[in-house]
Design a protein around this motif. Structure first.
Motif, mmCIF file in Angstrom:
data_model
loop_
_atom_site.group_PDB
_atom_site.id
_atom_site.type_symbol
_atom_site.label_atom_id
_atom_site.label_comp_id
_atom_site.label_asym_id
_atom_site.label_seq_id
_atom_site.Cartn_x
_atom_site.Cartn_y
_atom_site.Cartn_z
ATOM 1 N N ASP B 269 0.838 -1.195 0.000
ATOM 2 C CA ASP B 269 0.000 0.000 0.000
ATOM 3 C C ASP B 269 0.875 1.249 0.000
ATOM 4 O O ASP B 269 1.638 1.469 0.946
ATOM 5 N N PRO B 270 0.792 2.081 -1.044
ATOM 6 C CA PRO B 270 1.630 3.295 -1.071
ATOM 7 C C PRO B 270 1.292 4.257 0.068
ATOM 8 O O PRO B 270 2.147 5.031 0.503
ATOM 9 N N LEU B 271 0.044 4.207 0.550
ATOM 10 C CA LEU B 271 -0.325 5.122 1.641
ATOM 11 C C LEU B 271 0.429 4.796 2.925
ATOM 12 O O LEU B 271 0.615 5.657 3.770
ATOM 13 N N LEU B 272 0.857 3.533 3.053
ATOM 14 C CA LEU B 272 1.629 3.153 4.236
ATOM 15 C C LEU B 272 2.838 4.060 4.394
ATOM 16 O O LEU B 272 3.160 4.508 5.491
ATOM 17 N N PHE B 273 3.501 4.341 3.275
ATOM 18 C CA PHE B 273 4.686 5.194 3.375
ATOM 19 C C PHE B 273 4.319 6.586 3.858
ATOM 20 O O PHE B 273 5.031 7.183 4.660
ATOM 21 N N GLN B 274 3.170 7.098 3.367
ATOM 22 C CA GLN B 274 2.773 8.441 3.807
ATOM 23 C C GLN B 274 2.572 8.482 5.318
ATOM 24 O O GLN B 274 2.935 9.455 5.971
ATOM 25 N N HIS B 275 1.971 7.400 5.843
ATOM 26 C CA HIS B 275 1.776 7.364 7.300
ATOM 27 C C HIS B 275 3.120 7.339 8.026
ATOM 28 O O HIS B 275 3.337 8.086 8.977
ATOM 29 N N LEU B 276 4.015 6.462 7.573
ATOM 30 C CA LEU B 276 5.313 6.368 8.256
ATOM 31 C C LEU B 276 6.088 7.668 8.100
ATOM 32 O O LEU B 276 6.717 8.151 9.040
ATOM 33 N N PHE B 277 6.036 8.241 6.896
ATOM 34 C CA PHE B 277 6.792 9.466 6.671
ATOM 35 C C PHE B 277 6.278 10.593 7.544
ATOM 36 O O PHE B 277 7.049 11.274 8.215
ATOM 37 N N TRP B 278 4.966 10.790 7.563
ATOM 38 C CA TRP B 278 4.448 11.948 8.297
ATOM 39 C C TRP B 278 4.353 11.685 9.788
ATOM 40 O O TRP B 278 4.305 12.634 10.571
ATOM 41 N N PHE B 279 4.332 10.427 10.204
ATOM 42 C CA PHE B 279 4.412 10.169 11.644
ATOM 43 C C PHE B 279 5.740 10.700 12.172
ATOM 44 O O PHE B 279 5.844 11.131 13.318
ATOM 45 N N GLY B 281 7.490 13.066 10.006
ATOM 46 C CA GLY B 281 7.641 14.384 9.379
ATOM 47 C C GLY B 281 6.943 15.491 10.126
ATOM 48 O O GLY B 281 7.476 16.589 10.239
ATOM 49 N N HIS B 282 5.756 15.219 10.661
ATOM 50 C CA HIS B 282 5.125 16.352 11.329
ATOM 51 C C HIS B 282 5.720 16.642 12.701
ATOM 52 O O HIS B 282 5.994 17.802 12.990
ATOM 53 N N PRO B 283 5.954 15.631 13.541
ATOM 54 C CA PRO B 283 6.683 15.942 14.783
ATOM 55 C C PRO B 283 8.001 16.672 14.512
ATOM 56 O O PRO B 283 8.413 17.530 15.288
ATOM 57 N N GLU B 284 8.635 16.352 13.381
ATOM 58 C CA GLU B 284 9.884 17.020 13.031
ATOM 59 C C GLU B 284 9.724 18.541 12.996
ATOM 60 O O GLU B 284 10.642 19.277 13.370
ATOM 61 N N VAL B 285 8.546 19.025 12.565
ATOM 62 C CA VAL B 285 8.305 20.464 12.560
ATOM 63 C C VAL B 285 8.516 21.024 13.960
ATOM 64 O O VAL B 285 9.120 22.092 14.136
ATOM 65 N N TYR B 286 8.039 20.278 14.963
ATOM 66 C CA TYR B 286 8.176 20.765 16.339
ATOM 67 C C TYR B 286 9.585 20.531 16.877
ATOM 68 O O TYR B 286 10.037 21.259 17.761
ATOM 69 N N VAL B 287 10.268 19.527 16.338
ATOM 70 C CA VAL B 287 11.682 19.350 16.688
ATOM 71 C C VAL B 287 12.459 20.612 16.294
ATOM 72 O O VAL B 287 13.386 21.024 16.981
ATOM 73 N N LEU B 288 12.044 21.238 15.186
ATOM 74 C CA LEU B 288 12.750 22.440 14.735
ATOM 75 C C LEU B 288 12.204 23.686 15.403
ATOM 76 O O LEU B 288 12.949 24.637 15.676
ATOM 77 N N LEU B 289 10.896 23.699 15.667
ATOM 78 C CA LEU B 289 10.297 24.896 16.250
ATOM 79 C C LEU B 289 10.766 25.107 17.686
ATOM 80 O O LEU B 289 11.101 26.226 18.084
ATOM 81 N N LEU B 290 10.797 24.028 18.477
ATOM 82 C CA LEU B 290 11.061 24.191 19.908
ATOM 83 C C LEU B 290 12.426 24.811 20.206
ATOM 84 O O LEU B 290 12.506 25.752 20.999
ATOM 85 N N PRO B 291 13.532 24.313 19.602
ATOM 86 C CA PRO B 291 14.804 24.990 19.896
ATOM 87 C C PRO B 291 14.809 26.453 19.461
ATOM 88 O O PRO B 291 15.414 27.296 20.124
ATOM 89 N N GLY B 292 14.091 26.758 18.362
ATOM 90 C CA GLY B 292 13.982 28.155 17.929
ATOM 91 C C GLY B 292 13.288 28.995 18.983
ATOM 92 O O GLY B 292 13.749 30.085 19.349
ATOM 93 N N LEU B 293 12.174 28.469 19.516
ATOM 94 C CA LEU B 293 11.472 29.180 20.588
ATOM 95 C C LEU B 293 12.368 29.291 21.819
ATOM 96 O O LEU B 293 12.352 30.298 22.528
ATOM 97 N N GLY B 294 13.154 28.255 22.068
ATOM 98 C CA GLY B 294 14.038 28.262 23.232
ATOM 99 C C GLY B 294 15.059 29.378 23.152
ATOM 100 O O GLY B 294 15.335 30.057 24.151
ATOM 101 N N ILE B 295 15.609 29.584 21.958
ATOM 102 C CA ILE B 295 16.587 30.665 21.789
ATOM 103 C C ILE B 295 15.934 31.997 22.113
ATOM 104 O O ILE B 295 16.482 32.832 22.842
ATOM 105 N N VAL B 296 14.704 32.188 21.617
ATOM 106 C CA VAL B 296 13.977 33.426 21.897
ATOM 107 C C VAL B 296 13.749 33.560 23.400
ATOM 108 O O VAL B 296 13.907 34.647 23.975
ATOM 109 N N ALA B 297 13.394 32.441 24.052
ATOM 110 C CA ALA B 297 13.116 32.483 25.487
ATOM 111 C C ALA B 297 14.343 32.899 26.287
ATOM 112 O O ALA B 297 14.209 33.478 27.369
ATOM 113 N N GLU B 298 15.534 32.625 25.785
ATOM 114 C CA GLU B 298 16.745 33.059 26.498
ATOM 115 C C GLU B 298 17.037 34.532 26.255
ATOM 116 O O GLU B 298 17.570 35.221 27.122
ATOM 117 N N ILE B 299 16.738 34.998 25.046
ATOM 118 C CA ILE B 299 17.160 36.346 24.661
ATOM 119 C C ILE B 299 16.213 37.421 25.193
ATOM 120 O O ILE B 299 16.648 38.471 25.663
#
Lengths: 211, 589
Positions: B269-279, B281-299
């Protein structure tokens, strides 16, 4: 798993930390958990989701394909059962190694680690025999989705067994000299994890016959 | 309500003496390694590894930016001759799309935010000598370096780099007959897998270090927010990367061994890959957002001389963001034939995640309230991050709600949204961090005039580039189109494409002041001294730049990190490592 052994290991472990080499060492442990143990548990957390991803995919497909039960009958269940027994025995020997290391008996620990390696080698041998038998019958990785899952899941597991054996062997050489005794616990935790994965794979791939 | 009054534990029992642990004497001789190779290349020092990640990340940012500019030139003037390259063909365009996305997420954002700042700050901010596992740390960087070589090498194999999109959806990616590319995609999968392994090793190290190597007296609730956010980001990464690794192994087997995990004809099923990828891929957005917010929180607290508002609210919001990030992934599949009964809960969780993020942003704004704000370049970028990210966050609501997303899916609206969501944490966050911590990293100050030029150029041109894309997207301009002249309906949007292309050119040019400033200040910058910003956190208690082993003596921690402008104190700051009553040494040194 081995609370008693861990409790006795703690004081020995702290002395070991104080005298550890300047590179791979613990400065201080703000929690009561030694840093190495904390690291290995986080490592296993990442391993769990790798196998978890594969197992979840397999289970979802398996529910959709009840006929896979008949394919599973072509796996060598007795060989798998013997292998389960062998692997569980290796878990016992690594616990004995940990217990001996915690009591400072490095020769005993090193012997038990060799026994673990021996069990690991038997496991790999039987697994290779199974692969050969199945491929000879035409059940190759491309013979269907069940076999694709079978080979990728057991293959990834076998790679982990192999990795564990390399780690145990490397550590065993130091342990025989009486060094890095506390690290026996860490390879032990990893080795148990590999066993537990097998405990899931065996029923999923060999035993469950009907959907 | 006086925020200072709620500062946790100004009074507390004296922390245990560091000698109680006894470990310090055993390896007190933390010698500076002498040979060039041990010191600069195969270093186990977290600060050197941070710099290695920093320079690799900046180099890859230039590569990624260059690829973006090539795409923009094609879109603004299809068929134009590009000097030195000739006219672009469709396969090349697809390669640039793929490699731009991959590079920016995995080879720029990850090394800069987690690799550079995580490595540099975690041991320093908790008063440790180094990471928990210094050799694992070195291995992590060199695995990453290998992945970089594999990724860049894929440009030079027969058939060129992967053209199948950064999401690598099968069947396009699973069977070379569809994409016409064999080795590029193989190497792409290998490079991504190696990168994942590198950051898994890094993440384990960051989490373990922050939990266990804290200085005496430092409780988890005395951790600076950036460390909390680095920890939560690492945990998210740890629990989300596994399924993608499994999915990538299956993709590789489909391509090489002929299995059919993603092939419907073989029962997959090709959709299987979409599930694995975005499971992942989307948390990854927050992996990048949180350290960015952290830098702001220090400054923000340092340059408004005020305690951070709502430390605990931000902390719990961060954890809530981390948990929610795992239950949003299927909003990428609203148009993949997903059951509408599933679309509703995924819409709900997606929109719900904006609540903890908004709590964090409002806390930041409350931190500024009535502060004595000093507009240094670091502060400007921190404020810019909040402002630009707001646009990304608000437009995310539209993508998150299934009804609206079905209309704007795969248009330039989505492109604009995720650039507005990712550029602030990745680039504004990184710039803010580099202007702020440069004195600690290199011992010298950066030039403020060049910095402000950089800030205004970047901010203006980010908006020139991406604001038109919202309009184009709402008017139905599809993304990943190689030649817009093929569609008569897109003809009247050429002007907006040209505007966006001018924007990226301006954005790239705006980075010149940064490069001049960065490398020039290494030599000509004003000598910084240990604490040029009069900040409280522990890294400023170490010399600038800190030597191997960081601190002359093990610091103890007496209070939380944000005690600014406490009533009844002569100074408006009170470093974490000074006992109560002790005056902060010197003001601006």
């Amino acid at each position: 798993m081995s609370d008693g052994a861990t409790a006795t290991a703690a004081p020995a472990a702290q002395t070991a930390a104080a005298h550890a080499d300047p590179h791979g060492s613990v400065e201080r442990a703000a929690t009561t958990v030694p840093t190495g143990r904390l690291g290995i548990w986080w490592f296993l957390a990442s391993e769990i989701v790798i196998f978890g991803g594969l197992v979840t995919c397999y289970v979802l497909f398996r529910l959709r394909h009840p006929e896979w039960g008949e394919l599973a009958a072509h796996t060598l269940t007795p060989a798998g059962a013997v292998n389960t027994f062998v692997l569980l025995t290796s878990s016992l020997t690594i616990v004995l190694a940990h217990d001996a290391a915690a009591r400072g008996k490095h020769r005993l620990a090193s012997q038990a680690m060799m026994q673990t390696l021996f069990c690991g080698a038997i496991f790999m041998g039987i697994k290779a025999f199974e692969y050969g038998h199945e491929i000879a019958q035409g059940f190759t990785p491309v013979a269907g989705l069940f076999w694709s899952f079978y080979y990728s899941m057991t293959g990834l597991h076998a790679l982990h067994v192999l990795g564990g054996m390399v780690a145990i062997y490397a550590l065993q050489r130091s342990v025989a000299r009486g060094e890095h005794l506390r690290r026996v616990e860490y390879v032990g935790i990893y080795w148990h994890f590999v066993d537990i994965v097998w405990i899931f794979l065996f029923p999923l791939l060999y035993l469950a016959s009907r959907g | 309500m006086n925020p200072v009054a709620e500062a946790p534990a100004i009074r507390r029992p004296a922390p245990p003496a560091p000698a109680a642990h006894g470990g310090d004497d055993a390896h007190g001789g933390h010698h500076e390694p002498e040979s060039f190779w041990r010191r600069y290349v195969f270093s186990t020092d977290h600060k050197m590894i941070a710099k290695q990640y920093l320079f690799t990340g900046v180099f890859m940012a230039l590569v990624g930016g260059f690829l973006a500019q090539l795409m923009r030139v094609q879109l603004a003037s299809p068929g134009a001759e590009i000097p030195g390259m000739g006219a672009m063909h469709a396969g090349q365009y697809n390669t640039y799309v793929t490699m731009h996305g991959t590079t920016m997420i995995f080879w720029v954002a990850m090394p800069l935010l987690l690799g550079a700042f995580g490595n540099f700050l975690i041991p320093l901010m908790i008063g440790a000598k180094d990471m928990a596992f210094p050799r694992l740390n070195m291995l992590s960087y060199w695995t990453f370096a290998l992945s970089t070589v594999v990724l860049l090498g894929s440009f030079f194999v027969p058939g060129g780099a992967s053209p199948v999109g950064w999401t690598a959806y099968p069947p396009l990616s699973a069977n070379p007959q569809y994409s016409g590319n064999v080795w590029g995609v193989h190497l792409w999968i290998l490079a991504v897998a190696l990168e994942m392994v590198a950051f898994l090793m890094g993440g384990i190290n960051y989490i373990t270090t922050a939990i266990n190597l804290r200085a005496p007296g430092m409780r988890m609730k005395d951790l600076p927010l950036i460390l909390w956010m680095q920890i939560v980001a690492s945990v998210i990464f740890l629990f989300s990367a596994g399924p993608l690794v499994a999915g990538a192994v299956m993709l590789l087997l489909d391509r090489t061994a002929g299995t059919g995990f993603y092939n419907p004809a073989a029962g997959g099923d090709p959709l299987l890959f979409q599930h694995l990828f975005w499971f992942f891929g989307h948390p990854e957005v927050y992996v990048l957002l949180l350290p960015g917010l952290g830098i702001v929180a220090e400054i923000l607290p340092v340059f408004s001389r005020k305690p951070v508002f709502g430390y605990k609210m931000i902390l719990w919001s961060t954890i809530a963001t981390g948990l929610l990030s795992f239950v949003v992934w299927a909003h990428h599949q609203f148009v993949s034939g997903i059951d509408p009964r599933l679309a509703a809960p995924f819409s709900l969780t997606t929109i719900l995640i904006s609540v903890p993020v908004a709590v964090t942003l409002f806390s930041f704004i409350a931190t500024l309230w009535k502060g004595s704000i000093e507009f240094t370049t670091a502060m400007l970028f921190a404020l810019g991050m909040i402002a630009v990210f707001l646009i990304g966050g608000v437009t995310g609501i539209l993508n998150g709600s299934a009804a609206a997303d079905i209309y704007i899916h795969d248009t330039y609206f989505v492109v604009a949204h995720f650039h507005y969501a990712l550029i602030p944490p990745v680039f504004f966050g990184f710039f803010a961090g580099i202007y702020y911590w440069y004195p600690k990293m290199f011992g010298r100050m950066m030039n403020e005039t060049l910095g402000k030029l950089h800030f205004w150029g970047t901010t203006i041109f980010v908006n020139v580039t991406f604001l038109p894309m919202f309009v184009m997207g709402l008017r139905g301009y599809p993304r990943r189109v190689y030649d817009p002249t093929q569609f008569s309906s897109l003809g009247d949007m050429t002007l907006m494409q040209i505007l966006a292309t001018v924007g990226t050119a301006g954005l790239l040019l705006s980075q010149v002041p940064l490069l001049i400033n960065f490398f020039g200040s290494l030599r000509w910058g004003k000598v910084a001294g240990p604490n040029p910003w009069r900040a409280n956190t522990l890294e400023w208690a170490a010399p600038s730049p800190p030597p191997h082993g960081n601190f002359a003596a093990q610091p103890s921690v007496y209070r939380w990190p944000y005690e600014y402008s406490a009533p009844g104190r002569a100074e408006d700051w009170h470093p974490q490592h000074l006992p109560s009553g002790a005056a902060a040494e010197g003001s601006r040194s």
